[in-house]
Design a protein around this motif. Structure first.
Motif, PDB file in Angstrom:
ATOM      1  N   ARG A 142       0.827  -1.195   0.000  1.00 31.71           N
ATOM      2  CA  ARG A 142       0.000   0.000   0.000  1.00 31.71           C
ATOM      3  C   ARG A 142       0.871   1.260   0.000  1.00 31.71           C
ATOM      4  O   ARG A 142       0.604   2.230  -0.697  1.00 31.71           O
ATOM      5  N   PHE A 143       1.943   1.195   0.783  1.00 41.45           N
ATOM      6  CA  PHE A 143       2.842   2.353   0.829  1.00 41.45           C
ATOM      7  C   PHE A 143       3.448   2.615  -0.544  1.00 41.45           C
ATOM      8  O   PHE A 143       3.512   3.762  -0.998  1.00 41.45           O
TER       9      PHE A 143
ATOM     10  N   THR B  34       1.211   4.454  -2.785  1.00 44.00           N
ATOM     11  CA  THR B  34       1.031   5.897  -2.603  1.00 44.00           C
ATOM     12  C   THR B  34       2.028   6.713  -3.425  1.00 44.00           C
ATOM     13  O   THR B  34       1.923   7.934  -3.471  1.00 44.00           O
ATOM     14  N   HIS B  35       3.001   6.048  -4.026  1.00 42.97           N
ATOM     15  CA  HIS B  35       3.946   6.757  -4.883  1.00 42.97           C
ATOM     16  C   HIS B  35       3.509   6.756  -6.334  1.00 42.97           C
ATOM     17  O   HIS B  35       4.165   7.336  -7.194  1.00 42.97           O
TER      18      HIS B  35
ATOM     19  N   ILE C 196      -4.703   7.726  -6.881  1.00 46.85           N
ATOM     20  CA  ILE C 196      -5.402   7.100  -5.768  1.00 46.85           C
ATOM     21  C   ILE C 196      -4.904   7.706  -4.465  1.00 46.85           C
ATOM     22  O   ILE C 196      -3.727   7.640  -4.139  1.00 46.85           O
ATOM     23  N   ALA C 197      -5.809   8.288  -3.740  1.00 49.10           N
ATOM     24  CA  ALA C 197      -5.411   8.846  -2.455  1.00 49.10           C
ATOM     25  C   ALA C 197      -5.176   7.697  -1.479  1.00 49.10           C
ATOM     26  O   ALA C 197      -5.649   6.579  -1.673  1.00 49.10           O
ATOM     27  N   ALA C 198      -4.456   8.025  -0.411  1.00 48.36           N
ATOM     28  CA  ALA C 198      -4.035   6.972   0.503  1.00 48.36           C
ATOM     29  C   ALA C 198      -5.216   6.182   1.048  1.00 48.36           C
ATOM     30  O   ALA C 198      -5.191   4.960   1.086  1.00 48.36           O
ATOM     31  N   HIS C 199      -6.263   6.871   1.452  1.00 46.72           N
ATOM     32  CA  HIS C 199      -7.341   6.146   2.100  1.00 46.72           C
ATOM     33  C   HIS C 199      -8.148   5.338   1.095  1.00 46.72           C
ATOM     34  O   HIS C 199      -8.901   4.468   1.477  1.00 46.72           O
TER      35      HIS C 199
ATOM     36  N   ARG D  53      -6.061   2.074   0.447  1.00 42.85           N
ATOM     37  CA  ARG D  53      -6.186   1.090   1.508  1.00 42.85           C
ATOM     38  C   ARG D  53      -7.150  -0.037   1.126  1.00 42.85           C
ATOM     39  O   ARG D  53      -7.013  -1.165   1.561  1.00 42.85           O
ATOM     40  N   ASP D  54      -8.150   0.313   0.310  1.00 45.49           N
ATOM     41  CA  ASP D  54      -9.144  -0.705   0.008  1.00 45.49           C
ATOM     42  C   ASP D  54      -8.696  -1.649  -1.102  1.00 45.49           C
ATOM     43  O   ASP D  54      -9.287  -2.697  -1.306  1.00 45.49           O
TER      44      ASP D  54
END
Lengths: 206, 206
Positions: free
Chosen positions: A187-188, A191-192, A197-200, A203-204
């Motif tokens: 997931r981390f 985020t790059h 896609i925003a972080a939250h 997550r899904d």
DNA sequence: TGCCACTAGGACCGTACGGTCCTAGAATGC
DNA sequence: GCATTCTAGGACCGTACGGTCCTAGTGGCA
């Protein structure tokens, strides 16, 4: 002389060392494990225990390169997907031993980094080669990544997290520790990625 | 008997063990380091080397609890800010020894997890206490976090990453490795926060 | 001065380690 | 049948370890 016997010794030693550490593995243990006739037999193939250790390290890295790092270079798969597959492979490799073995490199690093400069240098080289594979992949994936992604730093982060996770897994004797951390790590990395896609949300997405 | 001498021995032993590992630290080394008169003097205070090891581990954890974990409980500071400060403290603690010492817990874990069940259990307990501190903090911060944040998993991720980073730092003898990973780790934690900062924005916020 | 309590300091023990060297016996060649 | 080569196997060595025990010297006290 890349004889069968030599390989037999290296396999036995690798197994013992990854379980008990280098210092706690005696030459006699290796002899017993490889079913050699005696000490002189062992010293026919290796000039010292130290040298055996170096070669075990090399062999472990080669195996890891074949079974793990190779995934990072698969040309037919999208680079970021490859990275995910590689992380899965690390988890799978760890699961094979029931999470009891730990990383052959991380273990040696912790055990010998300060006690033995020869090992320290060789282990550092192993991690550097590993890191450089990830850097190449990130370079390849650069169109999909944000411009300010620091490949050196991210590759170090990935390796450190995986090594730490393997250590925790071994300590707790619970492979699910590594599995959970692998999910978060992916997931981390996500985020790059530039797909917005925003972080939250990321997550899904498993 | 929490005498000065005892402390002196524990300090000397802690220093030696964190540098060279438990197995490679001999009782004679400790005696020399603590300037004791002889073996009997040592065995007056500790009944065995193993027991010494256990007490060193306890002491290291207490020190870590005072100088590191205490930050996690500071009541006047916002929980997430505290978490950042804690990570900074880990970096600072590591910088003190020039990155050469490594984590006293991680080192022991790697060295003894499979070789010595007594240590394994105690080290596992140390990490569990550490993890529980982070879980409490995350619970406290829960209004600021997304609902689906898994405190158990995130706390493990933080610890594993820090331990792995410390290991890499020691191996490369370069504190900037840990510093870089700490930045990334904070950013990752930031992606769990509800203020709507997307990952690629979070990247710019130190 | 004579006695005692205490402890610094080290001699010592058994074990285990890494590493060397020798011997008994099997395989080979004539 | 005999000599030679090779190696399995182990005896052995020096060192270092964790741990025990004893001695020699010191300081206190009457």
């Amino acid at each position: 002389m890349t004889s069968d016997r030599r390989m037999q010794i290296l396999d036995a030693a690798a197994s013992l060392i990854s379980e008990r550490g280098f210092t706690s593995t005696s030459v006699d243990d290796v002899i017993k494990g490889a079913k050699l006739s005696g000490k002189s037999h062992f010293y026919h193939y290796f000039k010292s225990k130290e040298e055996l250790g170096y070669e075990v390290l090399n062999r472990q890295f080669e195996r890891f390169a074949e079974r793990g790092l190779a995934i990072l270079r698969e040309p037919m798969i999208d680079p970021l997907e490859r990275l995910g597959l590689f992380i899965d492979a690390v988890v799978a490799l760890q699961a094979e031993s029931g999470g009891r073995r730990g990383s052959p490199f991380g273990n040696l690093a912790a055990e010998l980094a300060d006690a033995h400069e020869g090992f320290r240098i060789r282990i550092e080289a192993v991690f550097e080669r590993w890191a450089s594979q990830i850097r190449s992949l990130l370079w390849e994936a650069r169109p999909q990544l944000y411009d300010d992604v620091d490949a050196v730093r991210l590759s170090r982060f990935i390796i450190a997290t995986l090594e730490g996770a393997v250590l925790m897994t071994r300590l707790k004797r619970d492979i699910s520790v590594l599995e959970g951390i692998a999910v978060d790590l992916k997931r981390f990395i996500g985020t790059h990625v530039r797909d917005g896609i925003a972080a939250h949300h990321a997550r899904d997405v498993e």
